[in-house]
Design a protein around this motif. Sequence first.
Motif, PDB file in Angstrom:
ATOM      1  N   GLN A   1     -25.100  47.261 -27.960  1.00  0.00           N
ATOM      2  CA  GLN A   1     -26.044  48.636 -28.979  1.00  0.00           C
ATOM      3  C   GLN A   1     -26.755  49.063 -27.212  1.00  0.00           C
ATOM      4  OE1 GLN A   1     -28.055  48.702 -32.703  1.00  0.00           O
ATOM      5  NE2 GLN A   1     -25.600  47.844 -33.065  1.00  0.00           N
TER       6      GLN A   1
ATOM      7  N   ASP B   1     -27.919  33.322 -35.882  1.00  0.00           N
ATOM      8  CA  ASP B   1     -27.780  35.034 -35.860  1.00  0.00           C
ATOM      9  C   ASP B   1     -28.582  35.090 -35.234  1.00  0.00           C
ATOM     10  OD1 ASP B   1     -25.690  34.777 -37.670  1.00  0.00           O
ATOM     11  OD2 ASP B   1     -27.151  34.938 -39.682  1.00  0.00           O
ATOM     12  N   GLU B   2     -29.586  34.413 -34.686  1.00  0.00           N
ATOM     13  CA  GLU B   2     -30.895  35.720 -33.763  1.00  0.00           C
ATOM     14  C   GLU B   2     -30.394  35.437 -32.188  1.00  0.00           C
ATOM     15  OE1 GLU B   2     -34.826  34.340 -31.465  1.00  0.00           O
ATOM     16  OE2 GLU B   2     -33.981  33.325 -33.289  1.00  0.00           O
TER      17      GLU B   2
ATOM     18  N   LYS C   1     -27.492  35.767 -31.664  1.00  0.00           N
ATOM     19  CA  LYS C   1     -26.287  36.950 -32.235  1.00  0.00           C
ATOM     20  C   LYS C   1     -26.576  38.137 -32.107  1.00  0.00           C
ATOM     21  CE  LYS C   1     -22.486  34.885 -35.083  1.00  0.00           C
ATOM     22  NZ  LYS C   1     -21.629  34.540 -36.732  1.00  0.00           N
ATOM     23  N   GLY C   2     -27.901  38.842 -32.514  1.00  0.00           N
ATOM     24  CA  GLY C   2     -28.151  39.713 -33.373  1.00  0.00           C
ATOM     25  C   GLY C   2     -28.759  40.452 -31.419  1.00  0.00           C
ATOM     26  N   ASN C   3     -29.186  39.356 -30.748  1.00  0.00           N
ATOM     27  CA  ASN C   3     -29.947  40.224 -29.077  1.00  0.00           C
ATOM     28  C   ASN C   3     -28.741  39.931 -28.549  1.00  0.00           C
ATOM     29  OD1 ASN C   3     -32.502  38.791 -30.250  1.00  0.00           O
ATOM     30  ND2 ASN C   3     -32.437  37.136 -29.183  1.00  0.00           N
ATOM     31  N   HIS C   4     -27.594  39.917 -29.023  1.00  0.00           N
ATOM     32  CA  HIS C   4     -26.759  40.381 -27.899  1.00  0.00           C
ATOM     33  C   HIS C   4     -25.781  41.426 -28.338  1.00  0.00           C
ATOM     34  CE1 HIS C   4     -23.391  40.531 -25.114  1.00  0.00           C
ATOM     35  NE2 HIS C   4     -22.201  40.503 -26.360  1.00  0.00           N
ATOM     36  N   TYR C   5     -25.764  41.727 -30.017  1.00  0.00           N
ATOM     37  CA  TYR C   5     -25.641  42.642 -30.270  1.00  0.00           C
ATOM     38  C   TYR C   5     -26.390  44.304 -29.788  1.00  0.00           C
ATOM     39  CZ  TYR C   5     -22.157  40.416 -32.498  1.00  0.00           C
ATOM     40  OH  TYR C   5     -20.868  39.797 -33.205  1.00  0.00           O
ATOM     41  N   ALA C   6     -27.767  43.432 -30.156  1.00  0.00           N
ATOM     42  CA  ALA C   6     -28.464  45.088 -29.247  1.00  0.00           C
ATOM     43  C   ALA C   6     -28.017  45.015 -27.911  1.00  0.00           C
ATOM     44  CB  ALA C   6     -30.143  43.995 -29.706  1.00  0.00           C
TER      45      ALA C   6
END
Length: 148
Positions: free
Chosen positions: A88, A77-78, A80-85
Motif C-alpha cells: 500500500q 497475519d502479522e 501478511k499485514g506488514n507486507h500488505y502495508a
Amino acid sequence: MGKYAENACKNFREGYNCAQSVLLAFSEVVGFDKETALKLSSSFGGGMGRLREVCGAVSSMFMIAGMLKGYTTPNNDEIKGNHYARVQDLGNKFKAQCGSIICRDILGLEEGADSPAPSKRTEQYYQERPCEHCIKIASEIIERNILN
C-alpha cells in the motif's frame, strides 16, 4: 535517474509493455531470466491486457516487492499485514507522483476495456503518453524503498 529506471525506460522504448519494462529491468535482482520476466509480465501491460485497470508498471512494482520482501507463511497475519502495508505504501507513493495506480485514469480514458490491439509505437505515441514517466517512477520507488 537510477540505472534500473534508465533500463526500464529503455525497455519501453524498445517496445516492451509497461509491466515488462519494469520487471525486466529488475529481473536479475529477483532471480528471473529474461524470458521468464517477459512472459510473467506480458499479461499485465495496458492495465492488465488493455483492460485499463492497475497500471502494468505498478503490477510489476508489486511483483518485485513480493519477490524481494514477500511472505511465504500462509497463517502469519502479522507478516501478511506488514507486507500488505508495504504494498500500500508503494502504491501510495506511485499515486502521489502519477495521480492514480489505474491505467485508464492515468491515460484519461473512459471506463471499460480498450481494444486488445496494441497501439503502434511512434515518436508521437511516446510524447503523448505518460507511460514512460510512470515506468520511471515505479522503478525509482523500487530502488529507494525495496532495494535499500
